[in-house]
Write an enzyme that holds these catalytic residues in place. Sequence first.
Site, short mmCIF file in Angstrom:
data_model
loop_
_atom_site.label_atom_id
_atom_site.label_comp_id
_atom_site.label_asym_id
_atom_site.label_seq_id
_atom_site.Cartn_x
_atom_site.Cartn_y
_atom_site.Cartn_z
N ASP A 1 8.59 -11.86 -0.57
CA ASP A 1 10.16 -11.10 -0.93
C ASP A 1 11.07 -12.00 -0.76
O ASP A 1 12.33 -11.69 -0.75
CB ASP A 1 10.10 -9.82 -0.23
CG ASP A 1 9.41 -8.64 -0.76
OD1 ASP A 1 8.75 -8.81 -1.72
OD2 ASP A 1 9.85 -7.53 -0.36
N ASP B 1 5.54 1.85 9.66
CA ASP B 1 4.48 1.83 10.34
C ASP B 1 3.96 3.02 10.94
O ASP B 1 2.81 3.81 10.95
CB ASP B 1 4.35 0.58 11.12
CG ASP B 1 5.64 0.51 11.98
OD1 ASP B 1 6.62 1.41 11.90
OD2 ASP B 1 5.86 -0.54 12.62
#
Length: 535
Positions: free
Chosen positions: A144, A297
């Site tokens: 990214d 997560d």
Amino acid sequence: MFLLLKPLIFLQDLSLFHGQGLKASVDGVQTSMNTMWNSTRSALIVPLFTCLVAMCLIISLLVSIESVYMNLVILYVKLFDRKPEKVYKWEAIQEDMELGHQNYPMVLIQIPMYNEREVFELSIAAACRLIWPSDRLIVQVLDDSTDPGVMELISMECAKWASNDINIKYERRDNRNGYKAGALKHGMSHSYVKQCNYVVIFDADFQPEPDYLQRTIPFLIHNPELALVQSRWKFVNANTCLLTRMQEMSLNYHFMAEQQSGSTRHAFFGFNGTAGVWRIAAMEEAGGWKDRTTVEDMDLAVRVGLLGWKFVFINDIQVKSELPSQFKAFKFQQHRWSCGPANLFRKMSMEIINNQRVKIWKKFYVIYSFFFLRKIIIHSFTFFFYCVILPTSVFLPEVKIPNWATIYLPSVITLLGAIATPRSFYLVVFWVLFENVMAMHRTKGTLIGLFEGGRVNEWVVTVKLGDSLTTELLPKMRKPGYGFLQRVNSKEMVMGIYILCCACYDFFFGNAFVYVYLLMQAAAFLICGVGFVGT
């Protein structure tokens, strides 16, 4: 004329213009103010402060019980040798002459990156050197980056490994929506991922040992109820400075107590976002990655856990990683780690309560222990009790705080936490004082997450320095004009000055020797306030 002079004659009669009268008036006002203050103090301030102290004492007991409970679980694991290899079936993958490499499952390695100039070579090389059949492994670099130079370097590194017969994919997207969660979700959307059974995630600074897959994948192969295998982190730069030593102590306790006890007693814990292996089928059943919070997560782990899947933590498998050595980077990281769980708790609490697929005991553990006590209460309690209530108590001697709450229980909790890092035991006092300072930032992050404040979705990538810690690159990282004023942290300075004032008051007028602790705590805040922390 007489009417105009009449008020002055009246004032003169009251002797307000004479010294004697003025003194009497001031004494009267002072007496009245003292009376009003004493009334307010006894009727409002003292009872309110007493209630706050009582609430803190109750929370202190709850935190202590939780800490003792987790350490008893660890003691049980040690005494009865309850290693994961003995609790779950584990067998090394055997070579099959007929099937060849088909005996090995297809594994996807994901490495999300964002302008990781200093560490991208290390992480890509570590992933490509994993011992696994090359035709059964896909390394996916999710870049990214916004720096064209970094993008080119990462692309060239991937091409280099591809020329060595490594199945490596360099993937980019045209936006940063969802940050890390968005990158991981985009990576899972490619057609070649459909042939994979498991996905392993490594952040850009993580360097697994070559036998990592050989030690973790068999757990998932032989135990179909397992969704996640989480390994421990090992810190390559723990000795860089006192800041990294403090982080090592906190994270070692997190892995030793929180992760291992959750794995042993409930087969559930929060995924650490990296150095873990997921069963792709379990991820897909739970809906995959979501970017509604900054702890994608933990979000995934809770959703998968509520479907009845089990997790296992392997304490013996350690993956090299890097700790932030700059105080500013560490504060951004802690904001994300405290704000995200609180916001996730806000979004998922009713979903957990209404869940019908897991037992009530596991739901209680997730709501009370995993979220409420460890992610919400502990930060606020640490800051308000040790940095606000205790210093302020020197002005209210009629409110007694028992020694068990200020000395005995904190000492027990500290010792139980410090045993996770025996080599740093001599730093335990510094560790406690620093954790109290950081509790202020964690409390702020927790409140922002609970009430969805302005920085609730803020994501600042933690700066990673790689090998630059030992080269001449580090001094060049400072911006022009970087000096004392740029390093000053106003919140720490304000708290340090307040606690210092409380310490001085207790030294001159108190008799409880609280000033000994207050002076040390004030020094910790002031040192952090002037930016004299980290590299």
